[in-house]
Design a protein around this motif. Structure first.
Motif, PDB file in Angstrom:
ATOM      1  N   THR A 179      25.906   0.337  -8.987  1.00  0.00           N
ATOM      2  CA  THR A 179      26.097  -1.102  -8.782  1.00  0.00           C
ATOM      3  C   THR A 179      27.101  -1.428  -7.684  1.00  0.00           C
ATOM      4  OG1 THR A 179      27.820  -1.160 -10.473  1.00  0.00           O
ATOM      5  CG2 THR A 179      25.570  -1.556 -11.202  1.00  0.00           C
ATOM      6  N   VAL A 180      27.374  -0.487  -6.780  1.00  0.00           N
ATOM      7  CA  VAL A 180      28.402  -0.742  -5.774  1.00  0.00           C
ATOM      8  C   VAL A 180      27.828  -1.091  -4.401  1.00  0.00           C
ATOM      9  CG1 VAL A 180      30.110   0.681  -6.934  1.00  0.00           C
ATOM     10  CG2 VAL A 180      28.589   1.728  -5.249  1.00  0.00           C
ATOM     11  N   GLY A 181      26.509  -1.132  -4.246  1.00  0.00           N
ATOM     12  CA  GLY A 181      25.915  -1.479  -2.963  1.00  0.00           C
ATOM     13  C   GLY A 181      26.122  -2.938  -2.628  1.00  0.00           C
ATOM     14  N   PRO A 182      25.952  -3.321  -1.371  1.00  0.00           N
ATOM     15  CA  PRO A 182      26.202  -4.713  -0.955  1.00  0.00           C
ATOM     16  C   PRO A 182      25.279  -5.723  -1.627  1.00  0.00           C
ATOM     17  CG  PRO A 182      25.160  -3.447   0.810  1.00  0.00           C
ATOM     18  CD  PRO A 182      25.558  -2.471  -0.232  1.00  0.00           C
ATOM     19  N   LYS A 183      24.100  -5.293  -2.069  1.00  0.00           N
ATOM     20  CA  LYS A 183      23.161  -6.214  -2.710  1.00  0.00           C
ATOM     21  C   LYS A 183      23.324  -6.238  -4.223  1.00  0.00           C
ATOM     22  CE  LYS A 183      21.033  -7.553   1.027  1.00  0.00           C
ATOM     23  NZ  LYS A 183      21.152  -8.959   1.494  1.00  0.00           N
ATOM     24  N   ALA A 184      24.245  -5.454  -4.739  1.00  0.00           N
ATOM     25  CA  ALA A 184      24.479  -5.439  -6.184  1.00  0.00           C
ATOM     26  C   ALA A 184      25.276  -6.670  -6.591  1.00  0.00           C
ATOM     27  CB  ALA A 184      25.246  -4.174  -6.565  1.00  0.00           C
ATOM     28  N   PRO A 185      25.114  -7.154  -7.822  1.00  0.00           N
ATOM     29  CA  PRO A 185      25.876  -8.330  -8.261  1.00  0.00           C
ATOM     30  C   PRO A 185      27.372  -8.062  -8.236  1.00  0.00           C
ATOM     31  CG  PRO A 185      24.735  -7.317 -10.116  1.00  0.00           C
ATOM     32  CD  PRO A 185      24.198  -6.669  -8.884  1.00  0.00           C
ATOM     33  N   LEU A 186      28.125  -9.001  -7.696  1.00  0.00           N
ATOM     34  CA  LEU A 186      29.574  -8.852  -7.641  1.00  0.00           C
ATOM     35  C   LEU A 186      30.170  -8.839  -9.042  1.00  0.00           C
ATOM     36  CD1 LEU A 186      32.135  -8.706  -5.876  1.00  0.00           C
ATOM     37  CD2 LEU A 186      32.138 -11.216  -5.829  1.00  0.00           C
ATOM     38  N   LEU A 229      26.938 -14.357  -6.706  1.00  0.00           N
ATOM     39  CA  LEU A 229      27.590 -13.583  -5.647  1.00  0.00           C
ATOM     40  C   LEU A 229      27.205 -12.107  -5.711  1.00  0.00           C
ATOM     41  CD1 LEU A 229      31.203 -15.072  -5.757  1.00  0.00           C
ATOM     42  CD2 LEU A 229      29.569 -15.301  -3.865  1.00  0.00           C
ATOM     43  N   ASP A 230      26.991 -11.504  -4.552  1.00  0.00           N
ATOM     44  CA  ASP A 230      26.774 -10.062  -4.437  1.00  0.00           C
ATOM     45  C   ASP A 230      28.033  -9.393  -3.906  1.00  0.00           C
ATOM     46  OD1 ASP A 230      24.184 -10.261  -5.331  1.00  0.00           O
ATOM     47  OD2 ASP A 230      23.271 -10.209  -3.328  1.00  0.00           O
ATOM     48  N   VAL A 231      28.088  -8.070  -4.045  1.00  0.00           N
ATOM     49  CA  VAL A 231      29.228  -7.315  -3.541  1.00  0.00           C
ATOM     50  C   VAL A 231      29.436  -7.580  -2.053  1.00  0.00           C
ATOM     51  CG1 VAL A 231      30.114  -4.994  -3.070  1.00  0.00           C
ATOM     52  CG2 VAL A 231      29.092  -5.513  -5.294  1.00  0.00           C
ATOM     53  N   GLY A 232      28.341  -7.607  -1.283  1.00  0.00           N
ATOM     54  CA  GLY A 232      28.441  -7.812   0.154  1.00  0.00           C
ATOM     55  C   GLY A 232      28.823  -9.214   0.573  1.00  0.00           C
ATOM     56  N   ASP A 233      28.905 -10.135  -0.387  1.00  0.00           N
ATOM     57  CA  ASP A 233      29.280 -11.505  -0.046  1.00  0.00           C
ATOM     58  C   ASP A 233      30.781 -11.662   0.178  1.00  0.00           C
ATOM     59  OD1 ASP A 233      26.697 -12.521  -0.105  1.00  0.00           O
ATOM     60  OD2 ASP A 233      26.754 -12.879  -2.261  1.00  0.00           O
ATOM     61  N   HIS A 261      31.018 -15.392   1.032  1.00  0.00           N
ATOM     62  CA  HIS A 261      29.791 -16.041   1.485  1.00  0.00           C
ATOM     63  C   HIS A 261      29.064 -16.581   0.254  1.00  0.00           C
ATOM     64  CE1 HIS A 261      25.611 -15.733   3.565  1.00  0.00           C
ATOM     65  NE2 HIS A 261      26.075 -16.961   3.557  1.00  0.00           N
ATOM     66  N   VAL A 262      29.217 -17.868   0.004  1.00  0.00           N
ATOM     67  CA  VAL A 262      28.568 -18.506  -1.137  1.00  0.00           C
ATOM     68  C   VAL A 262      27.160 -18.902  -0.702  1.00  0.00           C
ATOM     69  CG1 VAL A 262      28.655 -20.442  -2.756  1.00  0.00           C
ATOM     70  CG2 VAL A 262      30.771 -19.308  -2.045  1.00  0.00           C
ATOM     71  N   ARG A 263      26.180 -18.111  -1.119  1.00  0.00           N
ATOM     72  CA  ARG A 263      24.806 -18.324  -0.651  1.00  0.00           C
ATOM     73  C   ARG A 263      24.033 -19.321  -1.504  1.00  0.00           C
ATOM     74  NH1 ARG A 263      22.208 -14.096  -1.920  1.00  0.00           N
ATOM     75  NH2 ARG A 263      23.886 -13.131  -3.098  1.00  0.00           N
ATOM     76  N   TYR A 264      24.519 -19.580  -2.698  1.00  0.00           N
ATOM     77  CA  TYR A 264      23.798 -20.458  -3.613  1.00  0.00           C
ATOM     78  C   TYR A 264      24.612 -21.705  -3.955  1.00  0.00           C
ATOM     79  CZ  TYR A 264      20.233 -16.906  -4.129  1.00  0.00           C
ATOM     80  OH  TYR A 264      19.207 -16.014  -3.881  1.00  0.00           O
TER      81      TYR A 264
END
Length: 362
Positions: A250-257, A192-196, A208-211
């Motif tokens: 690490t707070v961007g939407p593509k960073a790991p949650l 999961l990413d932050v933006g998920d 949003h579970v992409r995997y």
């Protein structure tokens, strides 16, 4: 990468398969590669295709005959051999399934080609007598009772304030809570990413579970998981109060949650590993629910989520969508109804019957 798995494929369209003068070894390899090519067309991943090829070649070497000459006895001996080597039930099941799919392929597409070329009639050597049972059957993962799970997480939550390393401790607690409340798989959580986290979707927000796990190596199967059962509250706390403490990078939407304490070569935080999360759950169970030490895993918490939601009235179809199962039959194996529920249903049914009969007598 498929090119690494598959060799050059000749035409098999004429009476002799376009293979006049070609040796049996080449013909056998060609049939295997045709099977893999069909799998690639169906969208099966390169990794799964490579595993299928490895299984078929290993089986061919064990059988001691050409693949088109294989009978049930060769498969019997191969599966016994695998068990004798200590292979897991899941490994034996998967290899038998690969062999069965290959022979289904030969029977459907190349039965006549093989007969014209070799004189052999292909048979399906994996039948109802030697086909291993699905690894999920006979190994039911009955989860703890709701009170036990609540006691575990309550103790774990209170322990966070005094944790030597608060950030990773809080992260491990939040991820395990997603297994318990939303039924996520461990790898789905890791990826999961932050933006998920989408608080703008639905009444509770959605993850949003992409995997999500795909079937038969067909790649990730994405889905949206609603933030029910206080998942939304948990995510707001994590993203507002805890997650930013890992660092501004690490707070961007593509960073790991859920980041690791380690950093990548570029200086950003890496994702937390599945092993770290499993170890954290095991330690919490040993401390707060010792009777389940060694038995309560992330996947058992996924079973608990399904059973808990069903007991609270969520229908099977909704649970199927939440867990990301392709088939409803899979979801039913995740539902573990406790004895007292059955007894309550029995008492209520008899009470309704008694009421109807009493009304009829009057």
């Amino acid at each position: 990468m498929v090119g690494v798995v598959l060799r050059v494929v000749r035409s098999l369209s004429d009476r002799n398969g376009g293979l006049v003068g070609v040796g049996e070894e080449w013909f056998e390899g060609e049939l295997v590669d045709r099977f893999l090519l069909a799998g690639a067309a169906a969208g099966i991943s390169d990794r799964s295709l490579a595993e299928d090829r490895s299984v078929l070649l290993a089986f061919a070497g064990f059988a001691g005959c050409r693949l088109w000459a294989v009978q049930c006895g060769e498969v019997d001996r191969f599966l016994v051999y695998l068990r004798g080597r200590g292979c897991a039930r899941s490994t034996v099941y998967d290899r038998a399934n690969t062999i069965a799919r290959f022979y289904d392929f030969l029977l459907e597409r190349y039965q006549k080609r093989v007969y014209d070329r070799t004189g052999w009639v292909v048979v399906q050597p994996v039948d109802e007598f030697n086909r291993p049972r699905h690894t999920g059957y006979g190994s039911v993962r009955v989860p703890p009772a709701r009170g036990e799970v609540e006691a575990l997480f309550e103790g774990w939550r209170h322990d966070l304030a005094g944790a030597r390393k608060f950030l990773p401790a809080a992260r491990n607690y939040v991820v395990a809570s997603l297994w318990r409340r939303a039924g996520l798989r461990i790898n789905e959580s890791v990826m999961l990413d932050v933006g998920d986290w989408r608080p703008d979707l639905g009444a509770f927000g959605k993850l949003h579970v992409r995997y999500g796990k795909g079937s038969q190596g067909r790649g990730p199967r994405a889905r949206l998981v609603p933030g029910i059962d206080d998942v939304d509250v948990l995510m707001r706390w994590w993203l507002a109060e805890v997650r930013p403490q890992f660092g501004l990078d690490t707070v961007g939407p593509k960073a790991p949650l859920f980041p690791s304490e380690r950093r990548t070569i570029g200086g950003a935080h890496a994702r937390v590993g599945a092993h770290t999360l499993r170890t954290a759950l095991a330690a919490a169970v040993e401390r707060w629910l010792p009777g389940w030490t060694g038995r309560l895993t992330p996947h058992v918490l996924r079973h608990f989520c399904a059973s808990s939601l069903y007991e609270r009235g969520l229908d099977l179809k909704a649970i199927q969508e939440l867990l990301g199962h392709e088939w409803l039959a899979t979801t039913t194996r995740y539902i573990h109804v406790r004895d007292e529920r059955i007894e309550r249903a029995w008492v209520q049914a008899n009470a309704r019957l008694t009421a109807r009969l009493s009304g009829a007598v009057r």
